[in-house]
Design a protein around this motif. Structure first.
Motif, PDB file in Angstrom:
ATOM      1  N   LEU A 108     -79.196 -81.073  81.333  1.00 52.81           N
ATOM      2  CA  LEU A 108     -78.429 -81.568  82.472  1.00 52.81           C
ATOM      3  C   LEU A 108     -79.360 -82.162  83.514  1.00 52.81           C
ATOM      4  CD1 LEU A 108     -75.852 -78.659  82.744  1.00 52.81           C
ATOM      5  CD2 LEU A 108     -75.291 -81.062  82.338  1.00 52.81           C
TER       6      LEU A 108
ATOM      7  N   GLY B 245     -80.415 -77.340  72.536  1.00 52.59           N
ATOM      8  CA  GLY B 245     -79.325 -76.861  73.373  1.00 52.59           C
ATOM      9  C   GLY B 245     -78.710 -77.923  74.250  1.00 52.59           C
ATOM     10  N   THR B 246     -77.787 -77.474  75.082  1.00 53.48           N
ATOM     11  CA  THR B 246     -77.072 -78.363  76.003  1.00 53.48           C
ATOM     12  C   THR B 246     -76.951 -77.617  77.325  1.00 53.48           C
ATOM     13  OG1 THR B 246     -75.027 -77.440  75.112  1.00 53.48           O
ATOM     14  CG2 THR B 246     -75.688 -79.568  74.268  1.00 53.48           C
ATOM     15  N   SER B 247     -78.111 -77.342  77.932  1.00 55.10           N
ATOM     16  CA  SER B 247     -78.066 -76.492  79.115  1.00 55.10           C
ATOM     17  C   SER B 247     -78.910 -77.072  80.253  1.00 55.10           C
ATOM     18  CB  SER B 247     -78.496 -75.084  78.716  1.00 55.10           C
ATOM     19  OG  SER B 247     -78.260 -74.182  79.757  1.00 55.10           O
TER      20      SER B 247
ATOM     21  N   ARG C 183     -73.580 -82.034  66.469  1.00 54.59           N
ATOM     22  CA  ARG C 183     -72.319 -82.623  66.947  1.00 54.59           C
ATOM     23  C   ARG C 183     -72.083 -82.247  68.398  1.00 54.59           C
ATOM     24  NH1 ARG C 183     -70.074 -80.477  62.245  1.00 54.59           N
ATOM     25  NH2 ARG C 183     -70.304 -81.924  60.514  1.00 54.59           N
ATOM     26  N   LYS C 184     -72.457 -81.020  68.752  1.00 55.63           N
ATOM     27  CA  LYS C 184     -72.297 -80.594  70.151  1.00 55.63           C
ATOM     28  C   LYS C 184     -73.177 -81.441  71.070  1.00 55.63           C
ATOM     29  CE  LYS C 184     -71.524 -75.822  68.702  1.00 55.63           C
ATOM     30  NZ  LYS C 184     -70.074 -75.706  68.827  1.00 55.63           N
TER      31      LYS C 184
ATOM     32  N   THR D 209     -71.493 -84.685  71.617  1.00 55.21           N
ATOM     33  CA  THR D 209     -70.429 -84.463  72.609  1.00 55.21           C
ATOM     34  C   THR D 209     -71.026 -84.437  74.015  1.00 55.21           C
ATOM     35  OG1 THR D 209     -69.235 -83.132  70.990  1.00 55.21           O
ATOM     36  CG2 THR D 209     -68.564 -82.900  73.284  1.00 55.21           C
ATOM     37  N   PHE D 210     -72.159 -83.755  74.141  1.00 56.43           N
ATOM     38  CA  PHE D 210     -72.855 -83.679  75.433  1.00 56.43           C
ATOM     39  C   PHE D 210     -73.204 -85.089  75.928  1.00 56.43           C
ATOM     40  CE2 PHE D 210     -77.059 -83.780  77.457  1.00 56.43           C
ATOM     41  CZ  PHE D 210     -76.829 -83.034  78.601  1.00 56.43           C
TER      42      PHE D 210
ATOM     43  N   LEU E  62     -73.634 -78.747  62.845  1.00 55.20           N
ATOM     44  CA  LEU E  62     -72.746 -78.036  63.769  1.00 55.20           C
ATOM     45  C   LEU E  62     -73.255 -78.184  65.201  1.00 55.20           C
ATOM     46  CD1 LEU E  62     -72.062 -74.453  62.351  1.00 55.20           C
ATOM     47  CD2 LEU E  62     -70.368 -76.201  62.874  1.00 55.20           C
ATOM     48  N   ASP E  63     -74.553 -77.900  65.377  1.00 56.54           N
ATOM     49  CA  ASP E  63     -75.143 -77.948  66.720  1.00 56.54           C
ATOM     50  C   ASP E  63     -75.357 -79.381  67.177  1.00 56.54           C
ATOM     51  OD1 ASP E  63     -75.199 -75.268  66.316  1.00 56.54           O
ATOM     52  OD2 ASP E  63     -77.380 -75.058  66.297  1.00 56.54           O
TER      53      ASP E  63
ATOM     54  N   LYS F 152     -70.251 -86.906  77.150  1.00 51.16           N
ATOM     55  CA  LYS F 152     -69.716 -86.380  78.421  1.00 51.16           C
ATOM     56  C   LYS F 152     -70.539 -86.848  79.609  1.00 51.16           C
ATOM     57  CE  LYS F 152     -66.948 -82.377  77.337  1.00 51.16           C
ATOM     58  NZ  LYS F 152     -66.853 -80.934  77.279  1.00 51.16           N
TER      59      LYS F 152
END
Lengths: 315, 275
Positions: A185, A179-181, A214-215, A218-219, A211-212, A222
């Motif tokens: 963070l 995940g990216t949560s 790539r997110k 991106t994270f 799919l996941d 960012k």
């Protein structure tokens, strides 16, 4: 980063926001005064303590993947074991998968418990130069579920970074949940203030995983987390009887190779789906020394070498 | 806040709800969700899928409806995306709200919780069965879903695992979660259990075997079925094809039919008791 509390009024700008205490949504909120005083925007006082503790930890490696079950924990343990083959290096594993800690099993330390001393929590040593810390060591029974929302998980991660007495480490390998949560963070927030730190992205070849993943890339972009490269796991399955290779998770969109090319990253290695790896992880054995001639062992060592080179290039 | 919570109807137009859970990621929750939905639809029911995996939504890809738009009713509710012309399978996922498929949902708990609340209260379903696909773990998404579902018709949870101990450990924790939050566990599916080599037909237990069944026995939960690895299924989920239709006579399709029979038999028995 969002700092909206659990029980905040609707449209709360977040306690870190410039508008904290001043937005129209703040009217009537019991914490308006605290927010508008600016106290909530001050840096986290524990950040200094974390930095202090991490000053003796040199290179930090985050093992990330947007997708679950691609082998983050396996890759974490293998990389750490491969790095620890160099006896002059001290290696640590930090497991921040709070709800699904796997490192105690993978590292063969299921029954271990954490001891605390004046210097902090002692990690579990599974080798001369290899230490592990996981929430699994703090639970009473292995059935125990950690049913925590974000803030409590973040508190635990902070405590790991602040209180674990690693001594001097050359490499700290951090295993993360998918995940990216919250967990992601928080760990990025704390580790970014103590460079060098970089991430390894683990994926499997099929598009549903990419799919996941790539997110996750991106994270990283960012939050300005450097990426060492991509590890593709479970690339093919080799039948132990007839040696036929089957792509169980078919790379319908080009797999890790295409992902690396598209995202301008290095493909650090392609690892086979090998039943012996799953078995040695279940039993907490060291696959690298049990199967020294396996192609998978060679691939893992090569990934570790590339990590060493990456950090050598940093200093 | 509690006033709003009690006035918002949960899951409007849903006959009954199934939750797909697993402590572990990558065990096939989404694949199982899709296969269960297709199987239930093939038995003549209208089915919906709600994907509450906010950081890693995969249902739209698996059903070949990536990039569709979600319409809104005049009342401001979302209309789920229909997969078939007969409108017997509809889905909703956060993936439909993202601009690009690389977009990451980088949210901490509170923001995820309000999204989940909205997904549970603001969708016009019109289905007999709703299957909720969840992310791995026992955290914000799960706690919020359980809290909101208290007033809905929930059949219970189906736990998905793979046979190796690393997965069983996490699924054991998920069972504890179900017990503590008071959700009924309908059974355990053991996925990726054995792989038959297409060349020599030798069966390899890549991720061990029998772990799910063993867990079902020791925890006193119904064992729903053992599903072998079939590369044709991964291929279909990759391309958004209907595996059940293409490979109706495969061992995997047969197991899913058995699983659904076990799940819905429980449902009809329950309904008889209630009437």
């Amino acid at each position: 980063m969002s700092s909206v509390p659990e029980n905040a009024p609707e449209h709360c700008p977040g306690t870190n926001s410039e508008d904290a205490g001043k937005a129209s949504a703040c009217a009537g909120c019991p914490n308006q005064q605290i927010c508008s005083s600016g106290a909530t925007r001050a840096p986290d006082p524990d950040l200094d303590a974390v930095q202090e503790r991490l000053s003796s930890v040199k290179n930090k490696i985050l093992v990330l993947s947007g997708k679950g079950g691609v082998g983050k924990s396996t890759v974490t343990s293998m990389i750490a074991r491969a790095l620890a083959l160099d006896e002059s290096k001290e290696v640590g594993i930090l497991d921040i998968d709070i709800c699904g800690p796997s490192q105690p099993r993978v590292m063969g330390a299921l029954e271990e418990k954490v001891h605390s001393s004046g210097a902090g929590w002692s990690p579990i040593y599974v080798g001369e130069n290899l230490a592990v810390m996981s929430i699994g060591f703090l639970l009473n029974s292995k059935d125990d579920a950690v049913i925590w929302r974000g803030p409590k998980k973040n508190g635990m991660i902070k405590q790991f970074l602040r209180d674990v007495d690693w001594g001097t480490l050359d490499y700290l390998v951090v295993d993360t949940p998918p995940g990216t949560s919250d967990e992601h963070l928080s760990i990025v927030q704390y580790l970014s203030s103590s460079p060098p730190v970089a991430a390894i992205i683990v994926t499997t070849p099929q598009e549903v995983a990419l799919l996941d993943v790539r997110k996750e890339i991106t994270f990283c972009r960012k939050v300005n987390m450097p990426i060492i490269g991509i590890v593709e796991n479970m690339t093919t399955f080799v039948c132990p009887k007839c040696k036929t290779e089957t792509a169980i998770f078919p790379p319908t969109t080009g797999g890790g190779k295409q992902l690396a090319a598209d995202s301008n990253l290095q493909l650090l290695g392609q690892l086979p789906l090998d039943p012996r790896i799953a078995r040695s992880c279940d039993n907490g054995e060291n696959f690298l020394t049990e199967e020294p001639t396996s192609p998978a062992t060679a691939s893992y060592k090569s990934v570790a070498d590339q990590i060493v080179k990456f950090f050598e290039g940093q200093s | 806040m509690s006033v709003a919570a009690s006035s918002d109807p949960i899951l409007q137009g849903v006959g009954n709800t199934l939750l797909i859970l697993s402590g572990k990621g990558g065990v096939g929750k989404s694949t199982a969700t899709v296969q269960l939905a297709l199987t239930i639809r093939s038995m003549g029911h209208r089915v919906g899928i709600l994907d509450i995996d906010l950081c890693g939504p995969s249902i739209p890809r698996m059903l070949g409806v990536e990039g569709r738009d979600v319409l809104t009713t005049p009342e401001g509710n979302w209309v789920p995306v229909c997969v078939d012309e007969e409108k017997r399978l509809s889905i909703l996922s956060i993936a439909f709200f993202l601009d690009s498929k690389d977009d990451a949902v980088i949210w901490r708990g509170p923001k995820k919780n309000s999204m989940i609340k909205q997904l549970l209260t603001s969708v016009d379903w019109g289905v007999d069965y709703l299957i909720i696909d969840t992310p791995p773990g026992t955290s914000d998404e799960h706690i919020s879903t359980m809290e909101n579902l208290r007033s809905a018709n929930v059949l219970g949870a189906v736990l998905v695992t793979t046979p190796q101990m690393m997965a069983i450990d996490d699924v054991t924790r998920e069972l504890t979660f179900c017990k503590r939050t008071g959700i009924a566990v309908l059974g355990i599916i053991e996925n990726m259990s054995g792989f038959v080599c297409p060349n020599c037909s030798d069966c390899s237990n890549i991720l061990a075997s029998g772990g799910g069944e063993q867990l079902a026995i020791t925890s006193g939960v119904q064992f729903l079925g053992r599903i072998p690895i079939d590369p044709r299924l991964t291929q279909c989920t990759e391309l958004g094809q209907n595996y059940l239709e293409l490979f109706a006579n495969s061992p995997v399709s047969a197991v899913y039919k058995e699983v659904v029979c076990k799940l819905l038999r429980d449902d009809s028995e329950k309904m008889e008791v209630e009437h």
